[in-house]
Design a protein around this motif. Sequence first.
Motif, PDB file in Angstrom:
ATOM      1  N   THR B  47       0.851  -1.193   0.000  1.00 38.12           N
ATOM      2  CA  THR B  47       0.000   0.000   0.000  1.00 38.12           C
ATOM      3  C   THR B  47       0.890   1.248   0.000  1.00 38.12           C
ATOM      4  N   TYR B  48       1.829   1.306   0.957  1.00 38.45           N
ATOM      5  CA  TYR B  48       2.791   2.412   1.028  1.00 38.45           C
ATOM      6  C   TYR B  48       4.201   1.833   0.971  1.00 38.45           C
ATOM      7  N   TRP B  81      -0.247   0.765  -6.169  1.00 39.89           N
ATOM      8  CA  TRP B  81      -1.511   0.489  -5.492  1.00 39.89           C
ATOM      9  C   TRP B  81      -2.347   1.762  -5.339  1.00 39.89           C
ATOM     10  N   THR B  82      -3.638   1.607  -5.485  1.00 41.87           N
ATOM     11  CA  THR B  82      -4.539   2.733  -5.279  1.00 41.87           C
ATOM     12  C   THR B  82      -5.738   2.240  -4.477  1.00 41.87           C
ATOM     13  N   VAL B 106      -9.389  11.886  -4.468  1.00 39.19           N
ATOM     14  CA  VAL B 106      -8.182  12.125  -3.697  1.00 39.19           C
ATOM     15  C   VAL B 106      -8.294  13.528  -3.110  1.00 39.19           C
ATOM     16  N   ASP B 107      -7.702  13.712  -1.938  1.00 41.38           N
ATOM     17  CA  ASP B 107      -7.746  15.028  -1.314  1.00 41.38           C
ATOM     18  C   ASP B 107      -6.901  15.990  -2.140  1.00 41.38           C
ATOM     19  N   GLN B 133      -3.565  14.813   8.736  1.00 42.23           N
ATOM     20  CA  GLN B 133      -3.433  14.063   7.492  1.00 42.23           C
ATOM     21  C   GLN B 133      -2.792  12.688   7.737  1.00 42.23           C
ATOM     22  N   PHE B 134      -2.160  12.542   8.887  1.00 44.50           N
ATOM     23  CA  PHE B 134      -1.438  11.297   9.188  1.00 44.50           C
ATOM     24  C   PHE B 134      -2.023  10.664  10.441  1.00 44.50           C
ATOM     25  N   ALA B 138       0.374   4.283   8.143  1.00 43.57           N
ATOM     26  CA  ALA B 138       0.667   5.084   6.951  1.00 43.57           C
ATOM     27  C   ALA B 138      -0.574   5.327   6.092  1.00 43.57           C
ATOM     28  N   LYS B 156      -7.238   6.832   4.035  1.00 45.33           N
ATOM     29  CA  LYS B 156      -7.199   7.936   3.075  1.00 45.33           C
ATOM     30  C   LYS B 156      -7.019   7.450   1.623  1.00 45.33           C
ATOM     31  N   CYS B 157      -7.603   8.265   0.762  1.00 47.52           N
ATOM     32  CA  CYS B 157      -7.583   7.954  -0.659  1.00 47.52           C
ATOM     33  C   CYS B 157      -6.166   8.096  -1.198  1.00 47.52           C
ATOM     34  N   LEU B 158      -5.746   7.123  -1.961  1.00 45.90           N
ATOM     35  CA  LEU B 158      -4.425   7.188  -2.605  1.00 45.90           C
ATOM     36  C   LEU B 158      -4.604   6.874  -4.072  1.00 45.90           C
ATOM     37  N   LYS B 159      -4.263   7.847  -4.925  1.00 43.64           N
ATOM     38  CA  LYS B 159      -4.390   7.597  -6.371  1.00 43.64           C
ATOM     39  C   LYS B 159      -3.125   8.049  -7.076  1.00 43.64           C
TER      40      LYS B 159
END
Lengths: 252, 159
Positions: B47-48, B81-82, B106-107, B133-134, B138, B156-159
């Motif tokens: 993921t991260y 990954w998203t 995504v933000d 935000q954190f 992660a 949180k959204c990750l794109k």
Amino acid sequence: MTTQEAFYSYIVRLGDDSLILGQRLSEWCGHGPVLEEDIALTNIALDLIGQTNNLYELAVSIENKGKNIDQLAFLRLEKEYENLLLVEQLNVDFGYTIVRQFFFDVYRKLVFEALCNSSDERLAGIAEKSLKETKYHLKHSSEWVIRLGDGTEESHRRVQEAVNTLWKFTDELFFQDEVDQNVIELGLGVDNSNFKVTWDSHVEHVLTEATLTIPSNSWQHAGGRKGIHTEHFGYLLSEMQYMQRAYPNMEW
Amino acid sequence: MVTEKYIWEQLEQISDPEIPVLSIVDLGIVRIVSISDDSCIVTITPTYSGCPAMNVIQEDIIKLLSPTVNTKVEMTLSPAWTTDWMSENGRNKLREYGIAPPEHEVDKSVLFAKPTVVPCPKCKSSHTKMISQFGSTACKAHYQCLECLEPFDYFKCLK
Ligand SMILES: [Zn+2]
């Protein structure tokens, strides 16, 4: 210098930048000004060390001499690290840490955006992955620069001092030597002179919003990419390398 | 001889050690399952970059599958990954567990704009506030509901 050697050095430098900054940030663990920021700074450190992990894995596979990444991270001598001087500077206080992070994040985002088009697919993959994380880091550091700069008299004074001191390490972000020229020619690496203007205008935009000023006519440090470090670096290394030096080949 | 479908079903049993309610399939980190003769390769993606759960997940997969089939786990970074790869099932499980699932946007508030509206997983109110935000891992941010006052994690959204 062969292409392979240049590409290896290029990747190791990218990894050194994130390793050393990650190590610095992790010094905040348990010392953040508020719990949320303690968590944020260590989260960012974790992302940076994760990126280092991926970059060093790529480096050792390019070099193909059977090294492992712990040797790269923990068993080199001071002069063998070629990170930017900016990232090894002390944490000093929260504002100083944020300004250092901000200058780095703007730069690192531009590097990864460009590296998404690297002719090496593995590096492009790392860049694509890391870019998503770096955007979050940049948002965090930018917002804090503004909040602190346009905050109280005390916070303004402190971050302005940080800007004045750390500005001396920003020319180095755009340093180029034989390593860069080699990888740029082959489309493996990025030509950082292409985005100097973008870096300048992004930084200026945020600093202006934060009521901070860019120091004029400031003398600039250099040497990180040649392995010549500031006095703080040896202390950082001795702490970071302690476990591997004391217990060679140890694993967690 | 095992089938691909069988392996995918088996993998449903492995959870992310940091979010035990989600299987690695729900999370979308299993990318490819390929079977040849008597062995199986499972390709996963983190993921991260610094996700500390990846090694444990790798070991869990080997432990689960190797009694049945010769198993190898490979790691890939690309495509990155998203959160779009998280299954609908996974989103629902997260919400029930008290973690707000990723919004599809995504933000984008890189600067000065309002952060994404994230409804409270407890009372569904949209009257919530981003604290940081954190968050605790992660992949999460930290929010608070201004209606029921409950603090909560947002995946949180990750794109
Ligand atoms: Zn609520």
